[in-house]
Design a protein around this motif. Sequence first.
Motif, PDB file in Angstrom:
ATOM      1  N   ASP A  87       0.856  -1.183   0.000  1.00 38.86           N
ATOM      2  CA  ASP A  87       0.000   0.000   0.000  1.00 38.86           C
ATOM      3  C   ASP A  87       0.894   1.235   0.000  1.00 38.86           C
ATOM      4  N   MET A  88       0.393   2.325  -0.563  1.00 40.82           N
ATOM      5  CA  MET A  88       1.187   3.556  -0.679  1.00 40.82           C
ATOM      6  C   MET A  88       1.759   4.023   0.664  1.00 40.82           C
ATOM      7  N   PRO A  89       0.990   4.026   1.770  1.00 34.14           N
ATOM      8  CA  PRO A  89       1.579   4.490   3.038  1.00 34.14           C
ATOM      9  C   PRO A  89       2.780   3.652   3.483  1.00 34.14           C
ATOM     10  N   ILE A  90       2.725   2.348   3.273  1.00 33.49           N
ATOM     11  CA  ILE A  90       3.853   1.475   3.637  1.00 33.49           C
ATOM     12  C   ILE A  90       5.022   1.716   2.691  1.00 33.49           C
ATOM     13  N   LEU A  91       4.737   1.921   1.417  1.00 34.48           N
ATOM     14  CA  LEU A  91       5.788   2.210   0.448  1.00 34.48           C
ATOM     15  C   LEU A  91       6.510   3.508   0.818  1.00 34.48           C
ATOM     16  N   VAL A  92       5.764   4.514   1.224  1.00 31.87           N
ATOM     17  CA  VAL A  92       6.374   5.783   1.650  1.00 31.87           C
ATOM     18  C   VAL A  92       7.262   5.542   2.877  1.00 31.87           C
ATOM     19  N   ASN A 127      -4.561  12.683  -4.859  1.00 32.84           N
ATOM     20  CA  ASN A 127      -5.351  11.531  -4.457  1.00 32.84           C
ATOM     21  C   ASN A 127      -4.471  10.377  -3.998  1.00 32.84           C
ATOM     22  N   THR A 128      -3.336  10.178  -4.664  1.00 36.59           N
ATOM     23  CA  THR A 128      -2.421   9.112  -4.301  1.00 36.59           C
ATOM     24  C   THR A 128      -1.928   9.283  -2.873  1.00 36.59           C
ATOM     25  N   PHE A 129      -1.605  10.535  -2.512  1.00 39.37           N
ATOM     26  CA  PHE A 129      -1.076  10.813  -1.177  1.00 39.37           C
ATOM     27  C   PHE A 129      -2.128  11.308  -0.203  1.00 39.37           C
ATOM     28  N   ASP A 130      -3.388  11.256  -0.623  1.00 37.75           N
ATOM     29  CA  ASP A 130      -4.495  11.655   0.238  1.00 37.75           C
ATOM     30  C   ASP A 130      -4.319  13.076   0.761  1.00 37.75           C
ATOM     31  N   LEU A 131      -3.992  13.992  -0.152  1.00 38.77           N
ATOM     32  CA  LEU A 131      -3.782  15.407   0.206  1.00 38.77           C
ATOM     33  C   LEU A 131      -5.025  16.225  -0.003  1.00 38.77           C
TER      34      LEU A 131
END
Length: 131
Positions: A87-92, A127-131
Amino acid sequence: MIIHLKSSDGVIFDLDLSIAKRSGMIKTMIESLGEDYLDEALPLIKIKSNVLKKVIEFATHYKNTPIKEDGESRQITEWDKNFLKLDMPILVELVNAANFLDMEDLLHLACRKMRSLINGSPENIWNTFDL
């Protein structure tokens, strides 16, 4: 020789020193302090256990692979693709951990994956980073 790494949430991982030295930060720290300090867990206060586990998985998988020089990239393998199904948060968090630990090979790989996920308009990036 074994080194003990302690995540920010208190989980301790035991790891062979040769694998841990894939991290430039850990390698430098051990060279500066000496191996006499390896009895105690090295606190990695910026890295959660789920992310540290992924870092260790990567370092263990590539333990016999030479680290590429600055700027060199390598082919992404099938193992890499499966490893980066995150998931994107884990990738970050993985990117941040690789940067903190000075693991350029992991950093480049994770950033390449992130770049492939972020494309298009600014709205898509928001949207990808939920900003």
